[in-house]
Design a protein around this motif. Structure first.
Motif, PDB file in Angstrom:
ATOM      1  N   ILE A 250       4.068  75.574  23.767  1.00 53.31           N
ATOM      2  CA  ILE A 250       3.998  74.834  22.499  1.00 53.31           C
ATOM      3  C   ILE A 250       2.750  73.966  22.467  1.00 53.31           C
ATOM      4  O   ILE A 250       2.044  73.894  21.448  1.00 53.31           O
ATOM      5  CB  ILE A 250       5.268  73.987  22.321  1.00 53.31           C
ATOM      6  N   LEU A 251       2.456  73.318  23.587  1.00 49.29           N
ATOM      7  CA  LEU A 251       1.277  72.449  23.638  1.00 49.29           C
ATOM      8  C   LEU A 251      -0.010  73.257  23.451  1.00 49.29           C
ATOM      9  O   LEU A 251      -0.939  72.814  22.748  1.00 49.29           O
ATOM     10  CB  LEU A 251       1.251  71.697  24.969  1.00 49.29           C
ATOM     11  N   ARG A 252      -0.080  74.441  24.034  1.00 52.53           N
ATOM     12  CA  ARG A 252      -1.273  75.278  23.864  1.00 52.53           C
ATOM     13  C   ARG A 252      -1.449  75.715  22.409  1.00 52.53           C
ATOM     14  O   ARG A 252      -2.564  75.717  21.878  1.00 52.53           O
ATOM     15  CB  ARG A 252      -1.178  76.508  24.777  1.00 52.53           C
ATOM     16  N   ILE A 253      -0.339  76.055  21.768  1.00 53.11           N
ATOM     17  CA  ILE A 253      -0.413  76.454  20.355  1.00 53.11           C
ATOM     18  C   ILE A 253      -0.900  75.287  19.510  1.00 53.11           C
ATOM     19  O   ILE A 253      -1.764  75.457  18.626  1.00 53.11           O
ATOM     20  CB  ILE A 253       0.967  76.943  19.866  1.00 53.11           C
ATOM     21  N   GLU A 254      -0.400  74.103  19.769  1.00 53.27           N
ATOM     22  CA  GLU A 254      -0.815  72.931  18.993  1.00 53.27           C
ATOM     23  C   GLU A 254      -2.294  72.619  19.200  1.00 53.27           C
ATOM     24  O   GLU A 254      -3.010  72.282  18.246  1.00 53.27           O
ATOM     25  CB  GLU A 254       0.036  71.723  19.385  1.00 53.27           C
ATOM     26  N   LYS A 255      -2.750  72.731  20.440  1.00 55.93           N
ATOM     27  CA  LYS A 255      -4.166  72.459  20.700  1.00 55.93           C
ATOM     28  C   LYS A 255      -5.045  73.495  20.016  1.00 55.93           C
ATOM     29  O   LYS A 255      -6.123  73.164  19.491  1.00 55.93           O
ATOM     30  CB  LYS A 255      -4.416  72.445  22.202  1.00 55.93           C
ATOM     31  N   PHE A 256      -4.592  74.733  20.008  1.00 53.55           N
ATOM     32  CA  PHE A 256      -5.364  75.788  19.357  1.00 53.55           C
ATOM     33  C   PHE A 256      -5.467  75.528  17.854  1.00 53.55           C
ATOM     34  O   PHE A 256      -6.502  75.797  17.236  1.00 53.55           O
ATOM     35  CB  PHE A 256      -4.710  77.139  19.626  1.00 53.55           C
ATOM     36  N   LEU A 257      -4.385  74.989  17.261  1.00 52.22           N
ATOM     37  CA  LEU A 257      -4.350  74.715  15.820  1.00 52.22           C
ATOM     38  C   LEU A 257      -4.811  73.291  15.492  1.00 52.22           C
ATOM     39  O   LEU A 257      -4.812  72.908  14.321  1.00 52.22           O
ATOM     40  CB  LEU A 257      -2.930  74.927  15.281  1.00 52.22           C
ATOM     41  N   TYR A 258      -5.148  72.518  16.519  1.00 54.06           N
ATOM     42  CA  TYR A 258      -5.578  71.126  16.341  1.00 54.06           C
ATOM     43  C   TYR A 258      -4.515  70.288  15.617  1.00 54.06           C
ATOM     44  O   TYR A 258      -4.813  69.493  14.725  1.00 54.06           O
ATOM     45  CB  TYR A 258      -6.904  71.056  15.558  1.00 54.06           C
ATOM     46  N   ILE A 259      -3.281  70.480  16.036  1.00 55.57           N
ATOM     47  CA  ILE A 259      -2.195  69.700  15.435  1.00 55.57           C
ATOM     48  C   ILE A 259      -1.415  68.923  16.502  1.00 55.57           C
ATOM     49  O   ILE A 259      -0.274  68.510  16.273  1.00 55.57           O
ATOM     50  CB  ILE A 259      -1.213  70.610  14.649  1.00 55.57           C
ATOM     51  N   ASN A 260      -2.010  68.717  17.670  1.00 60.97           N
ATOM     52  CA  ASN A 260      -1.325  67.991  18.748  1.00 60.97           C
ATOM     53  C   ASN A 260      -1.418  66.483  18.500  1.00 60.97           C
ATOM     54  O   ASN A 260      -2.045  65.734  19.254  1.00 60.97           O
ATOM     55  CB  ASN A 260      -1.899  68.370  20.111  1.00 60.97           C
ATOM     56  N   ALA A 261      -0.749  66.039  17.424  1.00 61.75           N
ATOM     57  CA  ALA A 261      -0.796  64.619  17.042  1.00 61.75           C
ATOM     58  C   ALA A 261      -0.073  63.729  18.031  1.00 61.75           C
ATOM     59  O   ALA A 261      -0.273  62.501  18.027  1.00 61.75           O
ATOM     60  CB  ALA A 261      -0.181  64.445  15.642  1.00 61.75           C
ATOM     61  N   GLU A 262       0.766  64.293  18.889  1.00 62.67           N
ATOM     62  CA  GLU A 262       1.514  63.472  19.838  1.00 62.67           C
ATOM     63  C   GLU A 262       0.599  62.807  20.873  1.00 62.67           C
ATOM     64  O   GLU A 262       0.946  61.745  21.415  1.00 62.67           O
ATOM     65  CB  GLU A 262       2.606  64.296  20.541  1.00 62.67           C
ATOM     66  N   HIS A 263      -0.564  63.391  21.158  1.00 61.35           N
ATOM     67  CA  HIS A 263      -1.472  62.797  22.141  1.00 61.35           C
ATOM     68  C   HIS A 263      -1.997  61.431  21.692  1.00 61.35           C
ATOM     69  O   HIS A 263      -1.801  60.435  22.406  1.00 61.35           O
ATOM     70  CB  HIS A 263      -2.644  63.757  22.431  1.00 61.35           C
ATOM     71  N   PRO A 264      -2.649  61.318  20.542  1.00 56.90           N
ATOM     72  CA  PRO A 264      -3.147  59.990  20.133  1.00 56.90           C
ATOM     73  C   PRO A 264      -2.025  58.987  19.861  1.00 56.90           C
ATOM     74  O   PRO A 264      -2.176  57.789  20.154  1.00 56.90           O
ATOM     75  CB  PRO A 264      -3.955  60.284  18.860  1.00 56.90           C
ATOM     76  N   LEU A 265      -0.912  59.461  19.337  1.00 57.28           N
ATOM     77  CA  LEU A 265       0.203  58.547  19.075  1.00 57.28           C
ATOM     78  C   LEU A 265       0.778  58.009  20.383  1.00 57.28           C
ATOM     79  O   LEU A 265       1.093  56.807  20.490  1.00 57.28           O
ATOM     80  CB  LEU A 265       1.301  59.270  18.285  1.00 57.28           C
ATOM     81  N   ASN A 266       0.912  58.855  21.372  1.00 58.58           N
ATOM     82  CA  ASN A 266       1.446  58.403  22.655  1.00 58.58           C
ATOM     83  C   ASN A 266       0.511  57.395  23.322  1.00 58.58           C
ATOM     84  O   ASN A 266       0.967  56.404  23.912  1.00 58.58           O
ATOM     85  CB  ASN A 266       1.687  59.596  23.565  1.00 58.58           C
ATOM     86  N   ARG A 267      -0.799  57.625  23.231  1.00 58.28           N
ATOM     87  CA  ARG A 267      -1.743  56.659  23.798  1.00 58.28           C
ATOM     88  C   ARG A 267      -1.647  55.319  23.075  1.00 58.28           C
ATOM     89  O   ARG A 267      -1.698  54.252  23.705  1.00 58.28           O
ATOM     90  CB  ARG A 267      -3.173  57.215  23.706  1.00 58.28           C
ATOM     91  N   LEU A 268      -1.459  55.358  21.744  1.00 64.70           N
ATOM     92  CA  LEU A 268      -1.334  54.116  20.977  1.00 64.70           C
ATOM     93  C   LEU A 268      -0.084  53.351  21.390  1.00 64.70           C
ATOM     94  O   LEU A 268      -0.135  52.133  21.628  1.00 64.70           O
ATOM     95  CB  LEU A 268      -1.288  54.444  19.480  1.00 64.70           C
ATOM     96  N   PHE A 269       1.063  54.035  21.484  1.00 67.08           N
ATOM     97  CA  PHE A 269       2.318  53.371  21.847  1.00 67.08           C
ATOM     98  C   PHE A 269       2.289  52.879  23.293  1.00 67.08           C
ATOM     99  O   PHE A 269       2.937  51.887  23.630  1.00 67.08           O
ATOM    100  CB  PHE A 269       3.490  54.334  21.659  1.00 67.08           C
ATOM    101  N   THR A 270       1.540  53.560  24.149  1.00 69.17           N
ATOM    102  CA  THR A 270       1.465  53.161  25.549  1.00 69.17           C
ATOM    103  C   THR A 270       0.636  51.895  25.723  1.00 69.17           C
ATOM    104  O   THR A 270       0.992  51.010  26.514  1.00 69.17           O
ATOM    105  CB  THR A 270       0.856  54.301  26.387  1.00 69.17           C
ATOM    106  N   HIS A 271      -0.437  51.774  24.964  1.00 70.37           N
ATOM    107  CA  HIS A 271      -1.343  50.642  25.121  1.00 70.37           C
ATOM    108  C   HIS A 271      -0.954  49.450  24.264  1.00 70.37           C
ATOM    109  O   HIS A 271      -1.399  48.321  24.535  1.00 70.37           O
ATOM    110  CB  HIS A 271      -2.775  51.067  24.782  1.00 70.37           C
ATOM    111  N   GLN A 272      -0.144  49.659  23.247  1.00 70.83           N
ATOM    112  CA  GLN A 272       0.250  48.569  22.351  1.00 70.83           C
ATOM    113  C   GLN A 272       1.769  48.380  22.418  1.00 70.83           C
ATOM    114  O   GLN A 272       2.533  49.084  21.764  1.00 70.83           O
ATOM    115  CB  GLN A 272      -0.179  48.874  20.904  1.00 70.83           C
ATOM    116  N   ALA A 273       2.176  47.423  23.219  1.00 67.27           N
ATOM    117  CA  ALA A 273       3.613  47.212  23.408  1.00 67.27           C
ATOM    118  C   ALA A 273       4.303  46.804  22.111  1.00 67.27           C
ATOM    119  O   ALA A 273       5.492  47.127  21.913  1.00 67.27           O
ATOM    120  CB  ALA A 273       3.851  46.143  24.475  1.00 67.27           C
ATOM    121  N   TRP A 274       3.578  46.119  21.228  1.00 69.10           N
ATOM    122  CA  TRP A 274       4.203  45.686  19.980  1.00 69.10           C
ATOM    123  C   TRP A 274       4.558  46.871  19.093  1.00 69.10           C
ATOM    124  O   TRP A 274       5.372  46.745  18.164  1.00 69.10           O
ATOM    125  CB  TRP A 274       3.303  44.706  19.251  1.00 69.10           C
TER     126      TRP A 274
END
Length: 333
Positions: free
Chosen positions: A54-78
């Protein structure tokens, strides 16, 4: 504009549905949902393979939005901490509350809404069984995901095993990620609020709740974007199947009424119209009515200016009335 139900629809629903029959049914479906997730654990290596695919398909389609969102939630506790509370609680609170609200305030729409939710849930269980999927948070760290539930576990009741309370991680299946019923149930709640809420605030909540839930499940690394898409698709299929399920249920009820007419007549919540339609030969205990043309009266009741005749008035059985009570001779009428 508020949705209103016709009196006939409301009356029929009230006679058919009772909370003491609906509550066990809801609990049964939720029990099946929980048990199905546990039984559909699948092979861990297969689940990891499916997650990576699933992750490979998302990267191929450039729809892996979970990566930037996860980094945001990880770095911003609020953002991360409220997201974890959202994920761990609202899924199990908002849906039951809306079911109760529909049952009490929108009873004419409740049965179809409940059937849609249940049908979609069972379809989701099939997905868990056929496609066990490792969520992003359980992939190796090289894939760039952080489990925010584990990172912020000191803020809530959950541990490092999804949203399960600490020490109860063994009671959940962490590889039941495809489809996302968090998103599916949130979509159902949004549709109910939009269609039946009746206020601008309810419509806004109906849009915001499923959208925020979709962001939360990706930002916390519990689901891929395609898991959310699959959750929406499952709800769509469930919606299409709902009329078929309702008709099948009605046929089963009708057959049971034919085979067990006494049970259908005396069972709490049975609809009088349903019982009589299913049992054409059933008799009624209500007093017989006197029917004349378009007029129906009860025994002993007289129409205005009606003159008593026959034995009740003391006349002979073959005596003919001479007037109609309005002064006109019988021959003139």
């Amino acid at each position: 504009m508020p949705h209103t139900e016709s009196p006939g629809t409301v009356a029929a629903s009230l006679t058919r549905l009772r909370w003491w029959t609906e509550l066990p049914l809801i609990l049964l479906v939720y029990g099946c949902y929980t048990a199905g997730r546990l039984l559909a654990r699948g092979d861990v290596s297969s689940a990891v393979d499916h997650g990576l695919a699933i992750l490979r398909i998302e990267k191929f389609l450039y729809i892996n939005a979970e990566h930037p969102l996860n980094r945001l939630f990880t770095h911003q506790a609020w953002l991360g901490v409220p997201a974890d509370f959202w994920y761990a609680s609202l899924h199990y609170v908002v849906t039951p509350v809306l079911l109760v609200w529909l049952f009490r305030s929108r009873v004419g729409h409740y049965r179809a809404a409940r059937t849609w939710l249940m049908t979609s849930t069972f379809i989701g269980l099939i997905g868990f069984t056929l496609l066990p999927t490792c969520p992003p948070r359980l992939l190796s760290a090289s894939h760039g995901f952080v489990d925010t539930m584990a990172q912020y576990s000191s803020y809530g009741w959950w541990g490092g095993e999804a949203s399960a309370p600490r020490g109860m991680g063994g009671m959940t299946n962490q590889y039941a990620a495809m489809p996302s019923l968090h998103v599916g149930w949130a979509l159902w709640c949004g549709v109910m609020l939009w269609r039946h809420g009746g206020t601008r605030s309810a419509k806004v909540a109906g849009v915001v709740y499923p959208l925020v839930t979709t962001i939360v499940v990706m930002g916390t690394a519990n689901h891929y974007f395609l898991d959310a898409v699959a959750g929406v698709a499952v709800m769509g299929v469930g919606l299409l199947l709902t009329p078929l399920v309702l008709r099948a249920t009605d046929r089963v009820q009708a057959r049971l009424a034919v085979r067990f007419p006494a049970l259908a007549k005396s069972a709490p919540g049975a609809s009088p119209t349903w019982a009589s339609a299913a049992s054409p030969g059933a008799t009624s205990d209500a007093p017989a009515s006197i029917v004349s043309g378009e007029c129906k009266t009860s025994p002993g009741e007289r129409l205005p200016r009606q003159r008593e005749t026959g034995f009740a008035s003391g006349a002979e059985p073959d005596a003919a009335p001479t007037d109609a009570g309005d002064g006109a001779p019988a021959a003139a009428r």
